[in-house]
Scaffold this active site. Structure first.
Site, PDB file in Angstrom:
ATOM      1  N   ASP A 158     141.854 -41.003  32.950  1.00 24.81           N
ATOM      2  CA  ASP A 158     142.697 -39.912  32.468  1.00 24.81           C
ATOM      3  C   ASP A 158     142.041 -39.214  31.273  1.00 24.81           C
ATOM      4  OD1 ASP A 158     144.870 -38.255  32.346  1.00 24.81           O
ATOM      5  OD2 ASP A 158     146.342 -39.832  31.955  1.00 24.81           O
ATOM      6  N   GLU A 202     139.721 -33.831  28.318  1.00 21.82           N
ATOM      7  CA  GLU A 202     139.684 -32.370  28.216  1.00 21.82           C
ATOM      8  C   GLU A 202     139.685 -31.890  26.762  1.00 21.82           C
ATOM      9  OE1 GLU A 202     142.130 -33.803  31.692  1.00 21.82           O
ATOM     10  OE2 GLU A 202     142.455 -33.874  29.520  1.00 21.82           O
ATOM     11  N   ASP A 258     149.514 -33.055  35.399  1.00 21.19           N
ATOM     12  CA  ASP A 258     150.941 -33.152  35.076  1.00 21.19           C
ATOM     13  C   ASP A 258     151.723 -31.949  35.603  1.00 21.19           C
ATOM     14  OD1 ASP A 258     150.108 -35.404  33.785  1.00 21.19           O
ATOM     15  OD2 ASP A 258     150.269 -34.569  31.771  1.00 21.19           O
TER      16      ASP A 258
END
Length: 754
Positions: A413, A416, A479
């Site tokens: 995960d 970014e 998400d």
């Protein structure tokens, strides 16, 4: 980035310099360098006091032409750079008084010498061109400079790609910055930014810059596709098709083919979800509940709170909830499950790893030597510096302990929100590293999995990516909300990503934020289990189907079993992807490039080369979809429909528009309980709408991804001749809509009369 003020004016503070002509041509070592002054030369004095652009033309491989342009070449080299496969292919040069041209395969670039202009063409004719503004050096405010490229957009031409983008699938009219951000799925921001776009005319453009690339696609100038970077150098590759599939294949030849994920990864994944309370008892309740309800489960995923709060990442099980992690993992694996755990590249200050990472220089630093920290996400967190080989090994050693416990995969995960006010161990430029960090992060984890588990077992579940990240599958959409709107925007993102060279894509079935209605959950379940990879996951609520309603359980069982039975077909498509780069889950454009109605479709897709999927996005259960020309057969009902038309019809929760195109051989396996089995033992070869004098073929693979044989069917009048190789057990042949026959082991030639 926009540099003009309407059609006539340049924005205040900017000066745009265009090449006016080609003054000199040099051919060196298979490449050609052009010198292009930014003013006309009427006499020798005009050679003074003005910019001269240096343009280098080369070809890394056949059908690809690279265009590099410099204003000043004396700047300090900055890195990292994308890892590009350059075979230094020779290009054919032709020159006369009017133009200079370069040919690579059937792709030709012609540049006008007297009045600078360029044109790309292939065997089918002109693809695109640019006038004198096609290249430019721009002097901007605050001592900043820029390089810009422009190519003409033809009438009716559509552009796609640029990573996983949730905005409209067709990118015309959009302004897009290639800059990874953690922005969810409902904005113009993207977790996965790829500086590559595909044209409906059968070519692609890859801008070879890891740093921010700014695109104006029919936006600043409505008839131009424009790309720009800050600095004094622009590098782009023009990639010929002529088909969109060939463009994507050649792009991945340059930037890396996707690895082949293990067959078990195509089964159903179930997650604890994010902020939910869970321990071993909860996990067993979920796993056993799926088994009791007959829903085949392949992977169980532990999300963030398998580690103690405020300590992400420490890679240590929270013993308050998991007192015996080794034993728990063994017990889960004894049930036939693979195990995935959540990780990220951030080290919270409270983590036991923070001091160690700080003391050994494994964390990103500020220019003054302090560890870079902030409180967004984890309090006081630092970020692992993957340009430091020792930090990479340190990170891998922590993960290896988990693999030794029984973990099989990692959900990689984040990656970014990478700062640019930092110093890297190897001196990497922070602007270039912002996007590239995702590549290093996932590579470090993927390489470990290959080393420990074997290449055939390596798979991650990644969120962030840049060019080359397709080599480390799989990726999921991030998400999203739990609505039909979010379901549709997720699909747009997935189709944009796979058009950008990524072979596999997944999403959170039912949505991540909030909790879906039973209606949305059931429709999303069908969509999710007809994607390349399938995972139930959410934020604040559990995503086990029985939490929605009893019918959701039946829907989950129905589509999970369907997907497992399709593994002989799906895994064959995956093997093909690893060789060609053509994605498993693909836009209609890729499969039907000659059908103009497919150019804008973003609510349906092809799952492999033969199955059309159109998820349902409304409470009324209305499927609205387009079938290209041909005869299509509904996979579940056997209904045959003539294509070339739009269709709207109602579907219950156990169905959706799911059609097999004509002249298809679809191998369907015997196992609905597991994605890993002998794909040829008792297999049924379903032959769909084979036209007279037509031949259909299918390569056969096993669950290790090895090609083991093939099946060929040819029709002559009312007889179909079928020949198989590599099928040692008994099998079945079904002429869909006509008859089904059983074939004894060892029989390779069968004639069926219909």
């Amino acid at each position: 980035m926009k540099f003009t003020d309407g059609n006539w004016l340049v924005r205040e503070g900017y000066e745009i310099h265009f090449p006016k002509l080609i003054h000199e041509v040099e051919e060196i070592d298979g490449s050609v360098t052009l010198y292009a002054p930014c003013k006309y030369l009427n006499h020798r004095g005009d050679t003074l006091d003005g910019p001269l652009l240096t343009i280098k033309i080369s070809s890394p491989v056949d059908e690809v032409i690279r265009v590099e342009t410099w204003h000043f070449k004396g700047g300090k080299a900055k890195y990292p750079n994308f890892d590009i496969s350059d075979q230094h292919n020779s290009i054919a040069l032709e020159e006369n008084e009017e133009y200079v041209s370069f040919t690579s395969g059937t792709l030709r670039l012609q540049i006008s010498k007297q009045n600078f202009a360029l044109s790309f063409e292939n065997a089918n004719g002109r693809l695109t061109d640019a006038d004198g503004k096609g290249l430019a050096w721009i002097d901007g405010p605050a001592n900043k400079t820029y390089m810009r490229g422009q190519l003409r957009l033809g009438v009716g031409e559509h552009l796609y790609g640029l990573g996983e983008r949730f905005t409209p699938f067709v990118k015309n009219g959009q302004s897009i910055d290639i800059w990874n951000k953690d922005g969810g799925t409902s904005s113009e921001q993207s977790y996965k930014n790829i500086p590559f776009y595909l044209s409906s005319k059968g070519y692609g453009v890859f801008v070879n810059h890891p740093e921010e690339v700014s695109y104006e696609l029919g936006s600043e100038t409505v008839s131009r596709a424009q790309f720009s970077v800050e600095g004094e150098y622009l590098d782009y590759y023009f990639i010929n098709g002529p088909s969109p599939k060939e463009v994507v294949s050649r792009y991945t030849e340059l930037t890396g083919k996707p690895a082949l994920p293990p067959a078990w990864s195509f089964g159903l994944w179930l997650s604890t979800s994010f902020t939910t309370d869970y321990n071993e008892e909860t996990v067993n309740h979920f796993v056993d509940g799926m088994a009791e309800r007959g829903i085949p489960l392949s992977v169980f995923h532990f999300d963030c709170f398998w580690m103690k709060e405020f300590e992400w990442s420490n890679f240590i099980w929270d013993r308050r909830n998991f007192p015996d992690p080794e034993g728990m993992l063994k017990r889960l694996k004894d049930k036939g499950l693979k195990i995935c755990v959540w990780i990220n590249p951030y080290i919270a200050q409270k983590s036991v790893l923070f001091d160690e990472g700080m003391e050994k220089g494994y964390l990103l630093k500020k220019p003054n030597g302090d560890v870079w920290q902030w409180d967004l996400w984890q309090a006081g967190m630092g970020i692992v510096d993957f340009t430091n080989p020792d930090a990479c090994k340190w990170f891998q050693d922590k993960l290896k302990e988990l693999l030794d416990m029984g973990v099989d995969s990692f959900k990689t995960d984040f990656g970014e929100r990478i700062p640019t006010d930092v110093v890297y161990h190897d001196g990497s430029d922070p602007q270039k590293m912002h996007n590239y960090y995702a590549y290093l992060y996932n590579k470090v984890v993927f390489d470990l999995l290959k080393d420990v588990k074997g290449e055939e077992e390596a798979v991650v579940f990644a969120r962030s990516a840049t060019t080359g990240g397709q080599q480390f599958p799989v990726h999921w959409g991030g998400d999203c909300d739990s609505t039909y709107d979010a379901m549709a925007e997720s699909l747009r993102g997935g189709l944009s990503l796979t058009t950008s060279g990524f072979g596999y894509w997944s999403h959170d079935i039912g949505g991540f934020e909030n909790t879906a209605t039973p209606d949305v959950f059931k429709r999303w379940t069908a969509f999710g289990l007809l994607s390349s990879h399938s995972r139930f996951h959410g934020s604040s609520s559990y995503r086990v189907p029985w939490n929605f309603d009893d019918e959701a359980v039946d829907v989950a069982r129905h589509f999970t079993k369907l997907k497992n039975s399709l593994m002989p077909y799906l895994y064959g498509q995956a093997v093909e992807n690893s060789k060609t780069g053509v994605p498993v889950m693909r836009s209609m454009l890729l499969e039907f490039p000659d059908d103009p109605l497919c150019e804008t479709l973003d609510r349906q897709y092809m799952l492999g080369d033969s199955i059309l999927v159109a998820p349902i996005f409304n409470e009324e259960g209305i499927g609205s979809f387009y079938l290209p020309e041909g005869r299509w057969t509904h996979l579940l009902t056997g209904e045959v429909v003539n294509g070339g038309t739009w269709i709207k019809e109602h579907y219950d929760y156990f169905s959706l528009p799911l059609f097999v195109k004509s002249n298809t051989i679809l191998p369907v396996g015997t196992s609905e309980e597991n994605p890993v089995y002998d794909y040829t033992d008792g297999v049924t070869f379903k032959i769909y709408q084979l036209s007279n004098k037509q031949k259909a073929e299918r390569t056969l693979v096993n669950a290790k991804g090895e090609e083991i044989g093939a099946i060929v069917a040819e029709r002559n009048a009312n007889k179909i001749q079928v020949q198989t190789t590599g099928v040692e057990q008994a099998y079945h042949i079904e002429i869909v809509g006509h008859k089904k026959v059983s074939v004894n082991a060892g029989k390779q030639n069968v004639t069926i009369e219909i």
